[in-house]
Each structure stands twice: as C-alpha cells, then as structure tokens.
Design an enzyme around this catalytic site. Structure first.
Site, PDB file in Angstrom:
ATOM      1  N   GLY A  50       0.825  -1.215   0.000  1.00 28.84           N
ATOM      2  CA  GLY A  50       0.000   0.000   0.000  1.00 28.84           C
ATOM      3  C   GLY A  50       0.857   1.262   0.000  1.00 28.84           C
TER       4      GLY A  50
ATOM      5  CD  GLU B 131     -13.523   8.630   7.590  1.00 28.15           C
ATOM      6  OE1 GLU B 131     -14.613   8.053   7.703  1.00 28.15           O
ATOM      7  OE2 GLU B 131     -13.419   9.756   7.101  1.00 28.15           O
TER       8      GLU B 131
ATOM      9  CE  LYS C  11      -7.766   1.038   9.672  1.00 26.34           C
ATOM     10  NZ  LYS C  11      -6.344   0.740   9.832  1.00 26.34           N
TER      11      LYS C  11
ATOM     12  CG  LEU D  64       1.586   0.239   7.910  1.00 24.47           C
ATOM     13  CD1 LEU D  64       2.468   0.940   6.887  1.00 24.47           C
ATOM     14  CD2 LEU D  64       1.168   1.208   9.002  1.00 24.47           C
ATOM     15  CB  ALA D  65      -2.536  -5.158   6.362  1.00 23.25           C
ATOM     16  CB  ALA D  66      -6.671  -1.497   6.787  1.00 22.13           C
ATOM     17  CD  GLN D  67     -12.027  -1.662   2.237  1.00 22.90           C
ATOM     18  OE1 GLN D  67     -11.361  -0.914   1.483  1.00 22.90           O
ATOM     19  NE2 GLN D  67     -13.089  -1.213   2.852  1.00 22.90           N
ATOM     20  CB  SER D  68      -7.362   1.657   3.611  1.00 26.97           C
ATOM     21  OG  SER D  68      -7.123   1.939   2.250  1.00 26.97           O
TER      22      SER D  68
ATOM     23  CG  ASP E  66      -5.288 -12.480   3.904  1.00 26.12           C
ATOM     24  OD1 ASP E  66      -5.952 -11.822   4.733  1.00 26.12           O
ATOM     25  OD2 ASP E  66      -5.606 -12.604   2.711  1.00 26.12           O
TER      26      ASP E  66
ATOM     27  CB  THR F 147      -8.260   6.260  10.559  1.00 28.53           C
ATOM     28  OG1 THR F 147      -8.934   7.258   9.775  1.00 28.53           O
ATOM     29  CG2 THR F 147      -9.307   5.273  11.035  1.00 28.53           C
TER      30      THR F 147
ATOM     31  NE  ARG G 151      -4.867   8.646  -0.265  1.00 31.23           N
ATOM     32  CZ  ARG G 151      -5.410   8.040   0.806  1.00 31.23           C
ATOM     33  NH1 ARG G 151      -5.161   6.775   1.049  1.00 31.23           N
ATOM     34  NH2 ARG G 151      -6.169   8.725   1.628  1.00 31.23           N
TER      35      ARG G 151
HETATM   36  P1  NAP Z   1      -3.701   1.283   1.168  1.00 29.54           P
HETATM   37  O1  NAP Z   1      -2.857   1.966   0.151  1.00 29.54           O
HETATM   38  O2  NAP Z   1      -5.102   0.961   0.841  1.00 29.54           O
HETATM   39  O3  NAP Z   1      -2.934  -0.060   1.608  1.00 29.54           O
HETATM   40  C1  NAP Z   1      -3.577  -1.050   2.365  1.00 29.54           C
HETATM   41  C2  NAP Z   1      -2.690  -2.275   2.413  1.00 29.54           C
HETATM   42  O4  NAP Z   1      -3.359  -3.303   3.146  1.00 29.54           O
HETATM   43  C3  NAP Z   1      -2.364  -2.862   1.030  1.00 29.54           C
HETATM   44  O5  NAP Z   1      -1.036  -3.312   1.031  1.00 29.54           O
HETATM   45  C4  NAP Z   1      -3.316  -4.042   0.956  1.00 29.54           C
HETATM   46  O6  NAP Z   1      -2.877  -5.051   0.110  1.00 29.54           O
HETATM   47  C5  NAP Z   1      -3.256  -4.509   2.391  1.00 29.54           C
HETATM   48  N1  NAP Z   1      -4.335  -5.430   2.750  1.00 29.54           N
HETATM   49  C6  NAP Z   1      -5.662  -5.275   2.541  1.00 29.54           C
HETATM   50  N2  NAP Z   1      -6.325  -6.354   3.011  1.00 29.54           N
HETATM   51  C7  NAP Z   1      -5.399  -7.199   3.527  1.00 29.54           C
HETATM   52  C8  NAP Z   1      -5.454  -8.469   4.151  1.00 29.54           C
HETATM   53  N3  NAP Z   1      -6.607  -9.130   4.327  1.00 29.54           N
HETATM   54  N4  NAP Z   1      -4.296  -9.032   4.559  1.00 29.54           N
HETATM   55  C9  NAP Z   1      -3.110  -8.423   4.358  1.00 29.54           C
HETATM   56  N5  NAP Z   1      -2.991  -7.223   3.764  1.00 29.54           N
HETATM   57  C10 NAP Z   1      -4.133  -6.614   3.344  1.00 29.54           C
HETATM   58  O7  NAP Z   1      -3.737   2.141   2.516  1.00 29.54           O
HETATM   59  P2  NAP Z   1      -2.720   3.285   3.042  1.00 29.54           P
HETATM   60  O8  NAP Z   1      -3.210   4.588   2.588  1.00 29.54           O
HETATM   61  O9  NAP Z   1      -1.332   2.847   2.760  1.00 29.54           O
HETATM   62  O10 NAP Z   1      -3.015   3.208   4.604  1.00 29.54           O
HETATM   63  C11 NAP Z   1      -2.238   2.358   5.454  1.00 29.54           C
HETATM   64  C12 NAP Z   1      -3.010   2.124   6.740  1.00 29.54           C
HETATM   65  O11 NAP Z   1      -3.253   3.375   7.389  1.00 29.54           O
HETATM   66  C13 NAP Z   1      -4.377   1.493   6.565  1.00 29.54           C
HETATM   67  O12 NAP Z   1      -4.600   0.668   7.685  1.00 29.54           O
HETATM   68  C14 NAP Z   1      -5.338   2.673   6.584  1.00 29.54           C
HETATM   69  O13 NAP Z   1      -6.606   2.275   7.021  1.00 29.54           O
HETATM   70  C15 NAP Z   1      -4.652   3.567   7.587  1.00 29.54           C
HETATM   71  N6  NAP Z   1      -4.873   5.007   7.445  1.00 29.54           N
HETATM   72  C16 NAP Z   1      -4.641   5.617   6.248  1.00 29.54           C
HETATM   73  C17 NAP Z   1      -4.799   6.992   6.140  1.00 29.54           C
HETATM   74  C18 NAP Z   1      -4.532   7.702   4.839  1.00 29.54           C
HETATM   75  O14 NAP Z   1      -4.996   8.850   4.704  1.00 29.54           O
HETATM   76  N7  NAP Z   1      -3.799   7.129   3.910  1.00 29.54           N
HETATM   77  C19 NAP Z   1      -5.185   7.739   7.261  1.00 29.54           C
HETATM   78  C20 NAP Z   1      -5.405   7.077   8.468  1.00 29.54           C
HETATM   79  C21 NAP Z   1      -5.218   5.702   8.561  1.00 29.54           C
HETATM   80  P3  NAP Z   1      -3.232  -5.039  -1.491  1.00 29.54           P
HETATM   81  O15 NAP Z   1      -2.195  -4.131  -2.104  1.00 29.54           O
HETATM   82  O16 NAP Z   1      -3.114  -6.457  -1.862  1.00 29.54           O
HETATM   83  O17 NAP Z   1      -4.622  -4.485  -1.635  1.00 29.54           O
HETATM   84  N1  GDD Z   2     -13.222   8.748  -2.800  1.00 31.67           N
HETATM   85  C1  GDD Z   2     -14.026   9.749  -3.174  1.00 31.67           C
HETATM   86  N2  GDD Z   2     -14.474   9.806  -4.465  1.00 31.67           N
HETATM   87  N3  GDD Z   2     -14.358  10.691  -2.259  1.00 31.67           N
HETATM   88  C2  GDD Z   2     -15.142  11.716  -2.677  1.00 31.67           C
HETATM   89  C3  GDD Z   2     -15.614  11.823  -3.985  1.00 31.67           C
HETATM   90  C4  GDD Z   2     -15.272  10.812  -4.924  1.00 31.67           C
HETATM   91  O1  GDD Z   2     -15.662  10.833  -6.083  1.00 31.67           O
HETATM   92  N4  GDD Z   2     -16.337  12.970  -4.071  1.00 31.67           N
HETATM   93  C5  GDD Z   2     -16.315  13.542  -2.866  1.00 31.67           C
HETATM   94  N5  GDD Z   2     -15.604  12.783  -2.014  1.00 31.67           N
HETATM   95  C6  GDD Z   2     -15.397  13.065  -0.575  1.00 31.67           C
HETATM   96  C7  GDD Z   2     -15.743  11.881   0.328  1.00 31.67           C
HETATM   97  O2  GDD Z   2     -17.162  11.784   0.489  1.00 31.67           O
HETATM   98  C8  GDD Z   2     -14.995  12.280   1.587  1.00 31.67           C
HETATM   99  O3  GDD Z   2     -15.769  13.184   2.340  1.00 31.67           O
HETATM  100  C9  GDD Z   2     -13.766  13.010   1.056  1.00 31.67           C
HETATM  101  O4  GDD Z   2     -14.028  13.285  -0.329  1.00 31.67           O
HETATM  102  C10 GDD Z   2     -12.471  12.203   1.157  1.00 31.67           C
HETATM  103  O5  GDD Z   2     -12.708  10.919   0.631  1.00 31.67           O
HETATM  104  P1  GDD Z   2     -11.509   9.867   0.440  1.00 31.67           P
HETATM  105  O6  GDD Z   2     -10.406  10.467  -0.334  1.00 31.67           O
HETATM  106  O7  GDD Z   2     -12.112   8.608  -0.075  1.00 31.67           O
HETATM  107  O8  GDD Z   2     -10.923   9.690   1.917  1.00 31.67           O
HETATM  108  P2  GDD Z   2     -11.634   9.469   3.321  1.00 31.67           P
HETATM  109  O9  GDD Z   2     -11.479  10.725   4.099  1.00 31.67           O
HETATM  110  O10 GDD Z   2     -12.989   8.897   3.172  1.00 31.67           O
HETATM  111  O11 GDD Z   2     -10.712   8.311   3.941  1.00 31.67           O
HETATM  112  C11 GDD Z   2      -9.287   8.383   3.844  1.00 31.67           C
HETATM  113  O12 GDD Z   2      -8.763   9.045   4.972  1.00 31.67           O
HETATM  114  C12 GDD Z   2      -8.996   8.381   6.225  1.00 31.67           C
HETATM  115  C13 GDD Z   2      -8.386   9.261   7.317  1.00 31.67           C
HETATM  116  O13 GDD Z   2      -9.268  10.285   7.639  1.00 31.67           O
HETATM  117  C14 GDD Z   2      -8.746   6.956   3.734  1.00 31.67           C
HETATM  118  O14 GDD Z   2      -7.375   7.016   3.476  1.00 31.67           O
HETATM  119  C15 GDD Z   2      -8.955   6.184   5.021  1.00 31.67           C
HETATM  120  O15 GDD Z   2      -8.292   4.920   4.941  1.00 31.67           O
HETATM  121  C16 GDD Z   2      -8.363   7.006   6.174  1.00 31.67           C
HETATM  122  O16 GDD Z   2      -8.551   6.318   7.385  1.00 31.67           O
END
Ligand code: NAP
Ligand code: GDD
Length: 333
Positions: free
Chosen positions: A12, A128, A153, A81-85, A59, A126, A184
């Site tokens: 990820g 969220e 989460k 860090l693994a998650a359905q994110s 997994d 997170t 991303r």
């Molecule tokens: P990401 O790009 O969606 O990466 C998620 C990772 O988890 C990928 O490597 C995915 O593998 C793996 N995964 C999903 N299901 C799995 C399973 N059953 N077993 C093992 N691995 C699995 O997410 P990210 O943005 O890097 O975020 C990393 C972590 O931080 C996540 O836990 C997310 O919820 C959390 N987080 C993210 C943000 C953000 O803004 N980015 C903010 C707060 C928290 P595949 O590549 O095979 O799908």
């Molecule tokens: N994805 C998406 N697609 N979001 C949209 C769209 C669209 O077409 N249009 C508007 N949005 C709005 C969503 O409704 C949300 O309010 C905002 O844009 C951000 O959406 P995402 O980028 O999908 O991120 P998120 O805030 O829902 O979640 C991300 O951040 C979390 C931390 O606050 C993810 O990375 C989560 O894994 C993470 O925990």
C-alpha cells in the site's frame, strides 16, 4: 546488528513509504503482502525499495500466516498498516472490512503476544474514528464513527489500548489524518482528482465526476506521516498520537488548486454525481497534533499547495511519458 521490522500492507501507499524510511535508517525490513491474481509491487518499484526488502506472504484473515511471518522475520518492531482502507467500499463490503480492519488487529496483537510480547507494535488508527464529532480533533475528542470502516478501525484502536494497559505491551496507535502522495490509490478523492486533471489536460477525458465537494479534510503528505509512525515506536512507552497538519481544505478547494496547476478552471469540468456520495458522510476533519509535536518532535514538512502540485505533476508526467511508464510496468510483472 540491524534492527528488524515487519510491515503489514507493504504494497500500500504507507507501506511503501515506511519501507523506504526504515531501509534508509538501516533496518532489515520484511514486508507482509497478500497474494493477488496480478502482482502488486508497483509502489515498491516506484520508490525503488523492492530490492532492499524481503517479502513474506501473509493475510490478516489468516492467523497462521501471521505467526509464520513473525517467525520468519523475528522483528523488533511490527507496523500494522494492512487494512481494507477505502471508506466508500466499506459500505458495500462491511463484513470483510470488519474482518480485516477490525478483527485483523486482534489477530496481529494476539500473535505478537504469543510469539514475543516485547515486540513494539504500531497500529494504523484513523481520524475517521472521530466521524460526526465537530473539529478540531485531538487525542481526547469523542469518537463517533460514520462508516463500517471507521467502526472497525475504532475496534482495532481500543483493542490496541487494551493490550497496552492489560498486557503491558509497547503498543501505539497513530490517529492519522488523511495523507496522500503520487502513489495514492486512485479510489481516493485526491488521486482521482489529480489523475483526471492530467487525463483532461492530455485530452483523454472530458469531465471529472465527484460526490460531496463540501467535505473538508486535513490533507498531508504520506512521506511525512510515516516518520511519525517510526518515532512512536522509539519512545519508552506506547501511546496514542494524532498526526495531522492542523489545516483543512474542501474537496472543491483541492479541485481548484489541481486544475489551476495545469491552467484550467475546475468549474468547466467538475460534475456532481449522486453515485459518488456516501450513505453517511464525515463533513469535516481537522487534527490538533500538539502532542506529536511536543512528545515526538514531529511536524509536517509538505504544505497543502506543494502536495497538490506534487500529485498533479506526477500524473502529468505519467501520461506525457507513457513508454517509460509501460516499460516500468512490464519490468514489475
Ligand atoms: P492502502 O494503500 O489501501 O494499503 C492497504 C494495504 O493493506 C495494502 O497493502 C493491501 O494489500 C493490504 N491489505 C488489505 N487487506 C489485507 C489483508 N486481508 N491481509 C493483508 N494485507 C491486506 O492504505 P494506506 O493509505 O497505505 O493506509 C495504510 C493504513 O493506514 C491502513 O490501515 C489505513 O486504514 C490507515 N490510514 C490511512 C490513512 C490515509 O490517509 N492514507 C489515514 C489514516 C489511517 P493489497 O495491495 O493487496 O490491496
Ligand atoms: N473517494 C471519493 N471519491 N471521495 C469523494 C468523492 C469521490 O468521487 N467525491 C467527494 N468525495 C469526498 C468523500 O465523500 C470524503 O468526504 C472526502 O471526499 C475524502 O474521501 P476519500 O479520499 O475517499 O478519503 P476518506 O477521508 O474517506 O478516507 C481516507 O482518509 C482516512 C483518514 O481520515 C482513507 O485514506 C482512510 O483509509 C483514512 O482512514
């Protein structure tokens, strides 16, 4: 002797940036990945770090695979860090999201406790989890999750705290606000915008279809945020920390900045479609990272404007040099 770290979700966005950081710090890095029908190591290649790490299939649904990964890597530090994110997908796949992003954390913690409870553990919590709680948000703000993802989460977050206090484990949760980068996933709104801006500029697309343009997020750069994860595990005790920029912008403002980077006006291209609206929305997230600043000495380096430019420029480069990118893709197969 080099420290050893196991990163789950290494394929990820954050996994790739964290792997790069830890390799640079001299760690022996093991990356947990799940087998997919198409190989998925492009981010590790993009950051040129795949050659420096050892990959281990695992997994979060499969407890034995977690134990085997711990035995193989024998780590000092585990970063979960693994998650359905993707929040949007969690409404369609609520049960598997709970299994992976919620119960998966307990499987990790139990495995660590069983294998070696002195391992330091990081949980990717997170912003969220704050959901409907009005901003600003700090470690003491109320959690009111608004999606199956956020609820899962929050379960993982509480369990991490339980293992810290109950079993005296060095377990920390980073409550990270949204963080983005050129690698991303394209489902997330920032990348969807910058990728489509580049496609429109190149003549491959005509419009950008989005949901709620008035949602506000505290967007930072993933490369800065993985540094905070590492810092948490270098402290004498585990704890919870908010990691955020302290600035928030709307989706509309993100569009405006991204289109203007290539000389276009977002109003000419952005269309609002109900299909991209969620059953429940989190209207506004804004983090107060005072504790991380004071205790970890962490602060973000990349500004909102720099982040938008970095992402748009990377997507423009991808479409302007398709040969280079398809060659890279073929090399990674
Ligand atoms: P990401 O790009 O969606 O990466 C998620 C990772 O988890 C990928 O490597 C995915 O593998 C793996 N995964 C999903 N299901 C799995 C399973 N059953 N077993 C093992 N691995 C699995 O997410 P990210 O943005 O890097 O975020 C990393 C972590 O931080 C996540 O836990 C997310 O919820 C959390 N987080 C993210 C943000 C953000 O803004 N980015 C903010 C707060 C928290 P595949 O590549 O095979 O799908
Ligand atoms: N994805 C998406 N697609 N979001 C949209 C769209 C669209 O077409 N249009 C508007 N949005 C709005 C969503 O409704 C949300 O309010 C905002 O844009 C951000 O959406 P995402 O980028 O999908 O991120 P998120 O805030 O829902 O979640 C991300 O951040 C979390 C931390 O606050 C993810 O990375 C989560 O894994 C993470 O925990």
């Amino acid at each position: 002797m080099a420290k050893r770290a196991l990163i789950t979700g290494v394929t990820g966005q954050d996994g790739a940036y964290l792997a790069k950081l830890l390799v640079e710090k001299g760690y022996k890095v093991y990356g947990g990945y799940r087998r997919t029908s198409t190989r998925n190591f492009w981010r590790l290649h993009y950051l040129d770090v795949k050659k420096d790490i050892e990959l281990i299939p695992m997994d979060l649904i499969d407890q034995t695979s977690i134990l085997m990964a711990l035995r193989k890597s024998d780590p000092h530090e585990v970063y979960n860090l693994a998650a359905q994110s993707f929040v949007g997908a969690s409404f369609d796949e609520a049960i598997s999201t709970g299994e992976i992003s919620g119960l998966g954390v307990t499987r990790m913690l139990d495995s660590v406790r069983f294998y070696n409870p002195s391992i330091r553990f990081y949980q990717a919590s997170t912003s969220e989890m704050y959901g409907a709680t009005p901003p600003p948000h700090n470690e003491d703000s109320m959690f009111r999750p608004q999606s199956p993802y956020a609820a899962a989460k929050l379960y993982g977050h509480w369990v991490t705290g339980n293992y810290r206090t109950g079993y005296k484990m060095h377990a920390s949760s980073g409550i990270l606000f949204n963080h983005e980068s050129p690698i991303r996933g394209v489902d997330f709104v920032t990348k969807k915008i910058t990728d489509t801006v580049a496609r429109i500029k190149m003549g491959y697309s005509k419009e950008l279809n989005l949901g709620n343009l008035d949602a506000h997020r505290d967007w930072g750069f993933a490369g800065d945020y993985v540094e905070a994860m590492w810092l948490m595990l270098q402290q004498s005790q585990g704890d919870d920390y908010v990691v955020a920029t302290g600035e928030c912008h709307s989706v509309r403002e993100f569009c405006e900045a991204a289109f203007s980077r290539v000389g276009l006006n977002y109003r000419d291209y952005v269309k609002v479609k109900d299909e991209f609206k969620r059953p429940l929305e989190v209207p506004s997230l804004l983090g107060d990272a005072t504790k991380a600043r004071e205790k970890l000495g962490w602060k973000p380096k990349v500004t909102f404007g720099e982040l938008v430019q970095m992402m748009v420029d990377a997507d423009m480069e991808k479409y302007q040099n398709p040969t280079k990118h398809s060659e890279q893709f073929l090399k990674h197969m």
